[in-house]
Motif scaffolding. Structure first.
Motif, PDB file in Angstrom:
ATOM      1  N   PHE A  80      30.861  -4.689 -63.378  1.00 51.46           N
ATOM      2  CA  PHE A  80      30.532  -5.175 -62.048  1.00 51.46           C
ATOM      3  C   PHE A  80      31.442  -6.345 -61.682  1.00 51.46           C
ATOM      4  N   LYS A  81      31.585  -6.529 -60.380  1.00 51.50           N
ATOM      5  CA  LYS A  81      32.360  -7.665 -59.874  1.00 51.50           C
ATOM      6  C   LYS A  81      31.410  -8.513 -59.042  1.00 51.50           C
ATOM      7  N   ASP A  82      31.273  -9.758 -59.441  1.00 47.98           N
ATOM      8  CA  ASP A  82      30.372 -10.666 -58.734  1.00 47.98           C
ATOM      9  C   ASP A  82      31.134 -11.275 -57.556  1.00 47.98           C
ATOM     10  N   SER A 118      38.089   2.665 -65.789  1.00 42.58           N
ATOM     11  CA  SER A 118      37.993   3.346 -67.088  1.00 42.58           C
ATOM     12  C   SER A 118      37.228   2.504 -68.110  1.00 42.58           C
ATOM     13  N   VAL A 119      36.626   1.402 -67.670  1.00 38.11           N
ATOM     14  CA  VAL A 119      35.819   0.529 -68.537  1.00 38.11           C
ATOM     15  C   VAL A 119      36.630   0.030 -69.750  1.00 38.11           C
ATOM     16  N   CYS A 120      37.889  -0.298 -69.499  1.00 36.17           N
ATOM     17  CA  CYS A 120      38.711  -0.819 -70.594  1.00 36.17           C
ATOM     18  C   CYS A 120      38.355  -2.276 -70.893  1.00 36.17           C
ATOM     19  N   GLU A 121      37.730  -2.949 -69.925  1.00 38.59           N
ATOM     20  CA  GLU A 121      37.239  -4.333 -70.076  1.00 38.59           C
ATOM     21  C   GLU A 121      38.335  -5.402 -70.030  1.00 38.59           C
ATOM     22  N   LEU A 122      39.574  -5.014 -69.719  1.00 40.61           N
ATOM     23  CA  LEU A 122      40.656  -6.003 -69.664  1.00 40.61           C
ATOM     24  C   LEU A 122      40.404  -7.054 -68.588  1.00 40.61           C
ATOM     25  N   LEU A 134      30.032  -6.935 -67.685  1.00 41.06           N
ATOM     26  CA  LEU A 134      29.617  -5.641 -68.225  1.00 41.06           C
ATOM     27  C   LEU A 134      28.102  -5.578 -68.212  1.00 41.06           C
ATOM     28  N   PHE A 135      27.571  -4.539 -67.598  1.00 36.03           N
ATOM     29  CA  PHE A 135      26.128  -4.334 -67.663  1.00 36.03           C
ATOM     30  C   PHE A 135      25.772  -3.797 -69.039  1.00 36.03           C
TER      31      PHE A 135
END
Ligand code: SF4
Ligand code: SF4
Length: 143
Positions: A80-82, A118-122, A134-135
């Motif tokens: 998510f983006k706050d 792609s949920v790479c989390e970078l 990350l939820f």
């Protein structure tokens, strides 16, 4: 061609089964693994770009995975983006490999396109204000 990025969580009981390969054999689907890991509790996590000639073929494949005990969710349920915290500095757009984060011009706003994530989390590691997060595991419906 219908194509979508999905997140798969494999409980330990099914993590060793070659279920993703069966998507091709049984439903003629194509897949591209974007991210995968296994936890120390032997649970699996996979980010998959899944493609089908038809939407119904895609849905059948997802139903098959669910019937086997795999939890299927969407990327926006993970990343998510706050918007209240984001300063639109643009740092995350430089590291995002899929262009899910991009700068909208001329407004110079940083936009998050969940369909490309792609949920790479970078972005989480890069964001100076911790606007990207990350939820925890979520199993809302994909289809
Ligand atoms: S790095 Fe963080 S603060 Fe900067 S644009 Fe991206 S989400 Fe916003
Ligand atoms: S997790 Fe962040 S950096 Fe990775 S693809 Fe998604 S938005 Fe881009």
């Amino acid at each position: 061609m219908y194509s979508k990025i999905i997140i798969l969580h494999f409980p330990a009981e099914v993590a060793q089964k070659a279920l993703v390969c069966q998507l091709t054999i049984k439903f003629d689907l194509m897949f591209n693994i974007l991210n995968a890991r296994i936890s120390n509790r032997k649970e699996g996590f996979m980010v998959l770009e899944l493609s089908s000639a038809t939407r119904s073929g895609f849905n059948q494949g997802v139903k098959f995975l669910k019937d086997q005990g795999v939890e299927v969710s969407n990327p926006e349920q993970q990343i998510f983006k706050d918007e209240e915290i984001c300063t639109h500095c643009g740092a995350c757009t430089a590291v995002c490999p899929t262009e899910a984060l991009y700068i909208k011009r001329p407004e110079m706003e940083v936009i998050f396109n969940k369909d490309k994530c792609s949920v790479c989390e970078l972005c989480i590691l890069t964001c100076p204000t911790r606007a990207m997060g990350l939820f925890s595991k979520n199993t809302e419906e994909v289809i």
